[in-house]
Design an enzyme around this catalytic site. Structure first.
Site, PDB file in Angstrom:
ATOM      1  N   SER A 253       0.809  -1.209   0.000  1.00  0.00           N
ATOM      2  CA  SER A 253       0.000   0.000   0.000  1.00  0.00           C
ATOM      3  C   SER A 253       0.849   1.268   0.000  1.00  0.00           C
ATOM      4  O   SER A 253       1.727   1.395  -0.832  1.00  0.00           O
ATOM      5  CB  SER A 253      -0.936  -0.062   1.198  1.00  0.00           C
ATOM      6  OG  SER A 253      -2.123   0.597   0.890  1.00  0.00           O
ATOM      7  N   HIS A 394      -7.905  -5.698   0.633  1.00  0.00           N
ATOM      8  CA  HIS A 394      -6.639  -4.959   0.743  1.00  0.00           C
ATOM      9  C   HIS A 394      -5.868  -5.454   1.962  1.00  0.00           C
ATOM     10  O   HIS A 394      -6.260  -5.200   3.095  1.00  0.00           O
ATOM     11  CB  HIS A 394      -7.011  -3.474   0.899  1.00  0.00           C
ATOM     12  CG  HIS A 394      -5.840  -2.544   0.907  1.00  0.00           C
ATOM     13  ND1 HIS A 394      -4.986  -2.420  -0.161  1.00  0.00           N
ATOM     14  CD2 HIS A 394      -5.392  -1.682   1.846  1.00  0.00           C
ATOM     15  CE1 HIS A 394      -4.066  -1.500   0.123  1.00  0.00           C
ATOM     16  NE2 HIS A 394      -4.288  -1.045   1.340  1.00  0.00           N
TER      17      HIS A 394
HETATM   18  C1  GCU Z   1      -5.523   4.708   1.638  1.00  0.00           C
HETATM   19  C2  GCU Z   1      -4.948   5.469   0.472  1.00  0.00           C
HETATM   20  C3  GCU Z   1      -4.128   4.576  -0.446  1.00  0.00           C
HETATM   21  C4  GCU Z   1      -3.121   3.799   0.353  1.00  0.00           C
HETATM   22  C5  GCU Z   1      -3.813   3.057   1.483  1.00  0.00           C
HETATM   23  C6  GCU Z   1      -2.882   2.300   2.418  1.00  0.00           C
HETATM   24  O1  GCU Z   1      -6.520   3.845   1.176  1.00  0.00           O
HETATM   25  O2  GCU Z   1      -6.002   6.096  -0.209  1.00  0.00           O
HETATM   26  O3  GCU Z   1      -3.472   5.342  -1.436  1.00  0.00           O
HETATM   27  O4  GCU Z   1      -2.408   2.911  -0.468  1.00  0.00           O
HETATM   28  O5  GCU Z   1      -4.502   3.988   2.287  1.00  0.00           O
HETATM   29  O6  GCU Z   1      -1.743   2.696   2.623  1.00  0.00           O
HETATM   30  O7  GCU Z   1      -3.366   1.314   3.007  1.00  0.00           O
END
Ligand code: GCU
Length: 413
Positions: A253, A394
């Site tokens: 992420s 995610h």
């Molecule tokens: C949020 C953000 C993403 C990022 C994510 C994370 O969702 O919008 O861009 O990758 O956090 O770090 O889990």
């Protein structure tokens, strides 16, 4: 989904494929001056140009000045994890900046494996105590997000956060496959909030007087985290138990965005894994799907450089797109991973980012992804560049790690 033009009350995102629109990408192999890249020598110049364009427009310029470091071993445990590993904790201390807290590095080296051991390296989201099952790892004392699992109080970790993200780091499996694990808390480098730079490395390096001015190219938090990964590489190079030439950098992420940026800047890193890095990571910016440039810049204004925000409403004017970032990993192995339940990160956009990095690998006589159709769920495809879109949300799962270990076995060992 919302429209892409006009002044919006809410920052934009889109989940409608029909609205993705035109995808005219900048040509990876054509220089700003219009010269076609046909050889590795041409690519070296184009590579330097792209690095500069990403620094100026997206992540900000990483200060080049060397920083004096001390590596202080604070503990060694010869029989960690029931005798599976030697565990070390090392503080990376900033000699010239005594007010900055050190980067606390946690290292597990497999006992029954060839030395020096190849390494999986990666920053973690909530402190080393969060990813280890061992109860004697000191709790991180740095700022942590209160939202993380509701186990922090006043932005400090509590005992309840021990082992909370253990599942994302299958340490036993990694060690049994013969790899060392090196990890540190990303908040040691810069706490992840709008004014976090005041207590991190950006408070002393770079032009500290003018952060995030609308036009400037100062580095952002992602740049700082990437810089920290390189300082951990500095340490790895000094540790005879670790093979600095075989370091696989994994990031999830936002830390995945930083891992790719670290991997392209620091060629000591042998291979890069982007786990659901999404917008500003592996996903194409021009593909208007999931999170968008405007959205990420609005929610997290501290991540990228000031100038990136000037592209919020005109992404097509960006002089780069993310396939060109991934191409800068070439000829080294690269793994891009998505999750079907994480449409926010735009799995298709991540696949296309990996796909369009191909010409750079070709210049080295390598096949990158080698396939052009989006694979079915839970299918790992590709050669020097690999990709999968797994089922689920995610996260970082055992499925992901099974692919990463095979990738490292095949391409890094
Ligand atoms: C949020 C953000 C993403 C990022 C994510 C994370 O969702 O919008 O861009 O990758 O956090 O770090 O889990």
């Amino acid at each position: 989904a919302q429209t892409r033009t006009g002044v919006l009350a809410e920052p934009v995102y889109n989940y409608d494929e029909a609205k993705v629109g035109d995808l005219t990408l900048p040509d990876l192999l054509r220089t700003t001056a219009g010269k076609q890249v046909t050889s590795r020598a041409d690519w070296a110049a184009r590579r330097a140009e792209l690095l500069q364009l990403f620094a100026e427009n997206v992540y900000g310029k990483t200060p080049a000045q060397p920083v004096r470091l001390q590596f202080q071993t604070t503990s060694i445990q010869q029989n960690a994890l029931n005798g599976l590993a030697i565990r070390k904790q090392v503080s990376i201390v900033f000699t010239d900046y005594p007010k900055l807290p050190p980067i606390e590095v946690l290292i597990y080296v497999p006992k029954n494996a060839a030395k020096p051991a190849p390494v999986f390296m990666g920053l973690n989201f909530c402190g080393n105590h969060c990813v280890s099952p061992e109860a004697d790892i000191p709790l991180s004392t740095r700022w942590v997000d209160n939202a993380i699992g509701e186990v922090s109080v006043n932005n400090r970790a509590t005992e309840k956060s021990r082992g909370m993200q253990e599942r994302r780091w299958p340490i036993d499996t990694i060690l049994k496959r013969g790899y060392a694990l090196v990890t540190a808390y990303y908040g040691d480098i810069e706490p992840d909030h709008k004014t976090g730079w005041r207590s991190g490395i950006r408070s002393v390096l770079g032009d500290t007087a003018r952060y995030n001015g609308p036009q400037d190219s100062q580095w952002g938090a992602i740049g700082a985290w990437a810089w920290g990964m390189s300082r951990i590489m500095d340490y790895i190079q000094t540790d005879p138990a670790l093979d600095a030439r075989r370091v696989v950098l994994m990031g999830h992420s936002r830390i995945g965005k930083a891992a790719v940026w670290a991997g392209v800047q620091d060629e000591r890193i042998a291979a890069v894994i982007s786990n659901e890095s999404g917008e500003g990571g592996a996903a194409l910016s021009r593909r208007w799907y999931g999170e968008t440039v405007e959205r990420v810049n609005t929610s997290f204004p501290h991540w990228f450089t000031g100038r990136y925000k000037t592209f919020n409403q005109r992404v097509a004017d960006l002089p780069v797109d993310q396939h060109e970032l991934l191409a800068l990993v070439a000829p080294r192995p690269l793994y891009v991973a998505s999750a079907d339940g994480d449409q926010w990160s735009d799995p298709k956009g991540e696949f296309m980012g990996a796909l369009y990095a191909e010409p750079a690998y070709k210049l080295y006589g390598k096949t990158g992804l080698g396939v052009t159709t989006f694979p079915g769920l839970n299918q790992s495809v590709g050669q020097t560049v690999r990709y999968h879109n797994r089922t689920g949300k995610h996260d970082v799962t055992n499925y992901d790690w099974a692919q990463y270990l095979r990738f490292a076995d095949e391409l890094v060992r």
